[in-house]
Design a protein around this motif. Structure first.
Motif: not given
Ligand code: UT7
Length: 329
Positions: A31, A39, A222, A259, A261, A286
């Motif tokens: 990461t 993000r 997501r 988050n 965002r 969080n």
């Molecule tokens: O508090 C309880 C309730 N929880 C929430 O409200 C959390 C809600 N969700 C979120 O905040 C977001 O969905 C996350 C922060 C968990 C993730 O962010 P996202 O923008 O939805 O990312 P994603 O899961 O769609 O992942 C996008 C990309 C993926 O790579 P590919 O498949 O596009 O190649 C992930 O593998 O980002 C990658 N990724 C990372 N990259 C670098 C996921 N985590 C990381 C990381 N560092 N830590």
């Protein structure tokens, strides 16, 4: 007889000293600071280090500070409610352990698990005990040691969560200021997106469940993100309507910090001035049940008596809601 209202008459919070920064996480998983900050809005989170320490120890620090600030003796507490998803043990309740550690020998207590909505669920539950006239000094703790259920090899979750929490004192209001309204919701079908697979009665702990890392948080981010924005914006809108308020009337919005965002999207959906939105996620990540008390504590000096405040949260379950209060001191 006029209705008894509950009011928050004190707040204190606590987070462990150790800071798990984005730079340190870069050495642990694939990461980087740019991804995490853009993000999620998180720079660092606190981690409770030390053998034998659990969520009750976070709660104890918060409650001790609260009692000192409010000049309250632990023996005066008649009810202590602890919102947590990471209890010291599955049983007995962490609330009982906190009471024992602080000497609250006249209190009864129990835990409440509503994941990230725990604090608003707990404050709503506790408020009813004040409103009914049966209890006069109620402590609501929101605390989590999320590091105890996080897989530090899973970059999708380990960058988000941290440890910490806080406690408020609820007492019968002396005037019109206090907690006015609460709207809570849940939808168990959301459990597929956010849960801990093993360690409960469906899948008790075995060597296999541990090897398969099923005792850690599982999140499909997501769908949770989308539901969180919809749920919190909807709950805020309902609470505003119930109380004949417009968003311009609100002095402070205190959202669960999952988050940055999500917080920005909720702010945009209800069209609130961003300066009124309390944000601490950069420092703590969080902390589940701990985020709202940490926000209240960090912002306490900025609040004025009578300020109109909305608390809102969304979490695993799914659970969500909003609470409307006016600041009582
Ligand atoms: O508090 C309880 C309730 N929880 C929430 O409200 C959390 C809600 N969700 C979120 O905040 C977001 O969905 C996350 C922060 C968990 C993730 O962010 P996202 O923008 O939805 O990312 P994603 O899961 O769609 O992942 C996008 C990309 C993926 O790579 P590919 O498949 O596009 O190649 C992930 O593998 O980002 C990658 N990724 C990372 N990259 C670098 C996921 N985590 C990381 C990381 N560092 N830590």
């Amino acid at each position: 007889m006029s209705k008894i209202r509950a009011a928050i008459t004190g707040i204190h919070a606590w987070a462990p000293e150790y800071r798990l920064t984005n730079a340190i996480l870069e050495t642990m998983v694939d990461t980087n600071d740019e991804w995490i900050f853009s993000r999620t809005g998180i720079k660092e989170r606190r981690i409770l280090k030390g053998e034998g320490l659990g969520t009750s120890d976070i709660g104890v620090e918060a409650v001790k500070g609260l009692l000192e600030k409010t000049g309250t003796d632990a023996k005066e507490i008649d009810f202590l409610l602890c919102a947590t998803t990471t209890p010291d043990m599955l049983f007995p309740a962490t609330a009982n352990i906190i009471c024992d550690k602080i000497g609250a020998t006249n209190a009864f207590g129990f835990d409440l698990n509503a994941a990230c909505s725990g604090f608003i669920y707990a404050i709503t539950t506790a408020m009813k005990f004040i409103e009914s006239g049966t209890h006069k000094k109620v402590v609501v703790v929101g605390a989590d040691k999320m590091s105890s259920i996080i897989d530090y090899e899973d970059r999708a979750t380990c960058v988000i969560f941290g440890d910490g929490g806080g406690a408020v004192l609820l007492e019968p209001a002396k005037d019109e200021d206090g907690i006015h309204d609460s709207e809570l919701y849940s939808d168990g079908s959301g459990r597929v997106y956010l849960h801990q697979k093993a360690g409960g009665s469906v899948r008790p702990a075995t060597a296999e469940t541990v090897a398969a890392k099923e005792h850690y948080v599982f999140q499909d981010g997501r769908p949770v993100f989308k539901a969180a924005v919809k749920g919190m914006s909807g709950a805020i809108t309902t609470v505003l309507k119930n109380n004949n308020l417009t968003v311009a009337d609100i002095d402070w919005l205190i959202p669960h910090q999952a988050n940055k965002r999500i917080i920005d999207s909720v702010g945009g959906a209800i069209d609130i001035n961003p300066e009124k939105v309390v944000i601490t996620i950069e420092k703590y990540g969080n902390t589940t049940s701990g985020t709202i008390p940490l926000c209240l504590w960090e912002w306490e000096d900025k609040f004025k008596k009578g300020d109109k405040i909305i608390l809102t949260a969304f979490g695993g379950g799914f659970t969500w809601g909003a609470v409307y209060l006016t600041w009582a001191y």
